[in-house]
Design a protein around this motif. Structure first.
Motif, PDB file in Angstrom:
ATOM      1  N   TYR A 191       0.804  -1.218   0.000  1.00 36.93           N
ATOM      2  CA  TYR A 191       0.000   0.000   0.000  1.00 36.93           C
ATOM      3  C   TYR A 191       0.838   1.270   0.000  1.00 36.93           C
ATOM      4  N   LEU A 228      -6.736   3.954  -1.728  1.00 32.75           N
ATOM      5  CA  LEU A 228      -6.488   3.563  -3.117  1.00 32.75           C
ATOM      6  C   LEU A 228      -7.533   4.190  -4.037  1.00 32.75           C
ATOM      7  N   ASP A 258      -7.065   1.343   3.751  1.00 36.10           N
ATOM      8  CA  ASP A 258      -6.099   1.285   2.647  1.00 36.10           C
ATOM      9  C   ASP A 258      -6.806   1.255   1.287  1.00 36.10           C
TER      10      ASP A 258
END
Length: 290
Positions: free
Chosen positions: A89, A230, A226
């Motif tokens: 990530y 994104l 996460d």
């Protein structure tokens, strides 16, 4: 009468004193210099105007610097896509943020080119022959890396087997969005099987199930932090890419109006159609569903 101004001679003396005080290296005859490291002789010697027009230098440098930024963008996109595929990530987010910043530089470059007026461009246009930004292999790789796949766009590169091989590689590979959806699936979200393994050369087709997965993420951002980040990085990239395309359209219209492009496209009419292409559709439709 005292003055705060420093004469040229005094300024030069002060500069010499500072350089001596800092023990700055001045002799590079035996070591690598700034110009050596950056190969500036080659870079700064790569501008070869074909016309007598003063403004051709602007046109060349505008496009050469854009190609350099695109080279960096592809470098970052390739690494970011691999990082997404590996669930890395932090690395992917940093690289994707950099892609958005690179696009900002490309948007600003159109502002410089827009200082060229129609008569100035007309003076050099005959010397361009059929060369056109439409033929940029790097731009095509960016489009493919972001998911805008189109087999017809391989043809402008068929005259160069080396470039064609590179563009075909991007054409056949999963896009950044394809790998992002695979990441969602690895984290337990329901993504249709035909969006996880498919013919990557085909254009992406929006899916209600994919929108539902993004909706789950956006409704509970802290539970899917996460993946939420994104999604926002993807939105940032497409936002910046739309601005890049829009500035391209307006700059071309400002300079040549609705004349056909040198590469054979309809010029502004073609570029305006490109504005309607959506790269990450569910990232945008989920806003309405929230």
């Amino acid at each position: 009468m005292n003055t705060s101004r420093t004469s040229a001679g005094e300024g030069a003396g002060e500069t010499e004193r500072i350089v001596a005080e800092e023990k700055a290296q001045l002799d590079f005859s035996q070591s690598m210099s700034y110009g050596d490291y950056l190969h500036l002789d080659e870079v700064l010697g790569a501008q070869h105007p074909l016309s007598p027009a003063h403004d051709e230098m602007l046109f060349i440098i505008q496009h050469q610097t854009s190609e350099l930024w695109m080279k960096l963008m592809l470098h970052e996109l390739a690494a970011a896509t691999k990082a997404v595929a590996a669930d890395q990530y932090a690395d992917s987010f940093k690289m994707l943020a950099r892609v958005s910043r690179i696009m900002e530089q490309l948007v600003s470059a159109w502002t410089v080119l827009s200082t060229m007026t129609p008569p100035e461009y007309s003076a050099m246009r005959p010397y361009l022959a059929s060369s056109s930004g439409f033929q940029s292999a790097q731009y095509r790789c960016i489009e493919f890396a972001l998911g805008n796949k189109n087999a017809a766009m391989l043809k402008p590169h068929a005259h160069r087997p080396d470039l064609l091989a590179r563009v075909e590689q991007a054409y056949r590979a999963p896009s950044l969005y394809d790998e992002s959806l695979r990441m969602l699936a690895r984290h337990g979200l329901s993504i249709p099987a035909d969006h996880l393994e498919r013919d990557w050369t085909q254009p992406y087709a929006a899916s209600p199930e994919v929108e539902a997965a993004w909706l789950a993420i956006y409704r509970e951002p802290h539970a899917y932090w996460d993946l939420y980040q994104l999604g926002e990085k993807l939105a940032d990239i497409e936002d910046a890419f739309r601005l890049w395309r829009f500035r391209h359209v307006t700059t071309v219209e400002r300079i040549i109006g609705f004349k056909r492009g040198t590469g054979g496209t309809g010029g502004v009419s073609y570029l305006k159609k490109m504005l309607d292409i959506v790269l990450f559709p569910e990232i945008w439709t989920v806003r309405t569903a929230l």
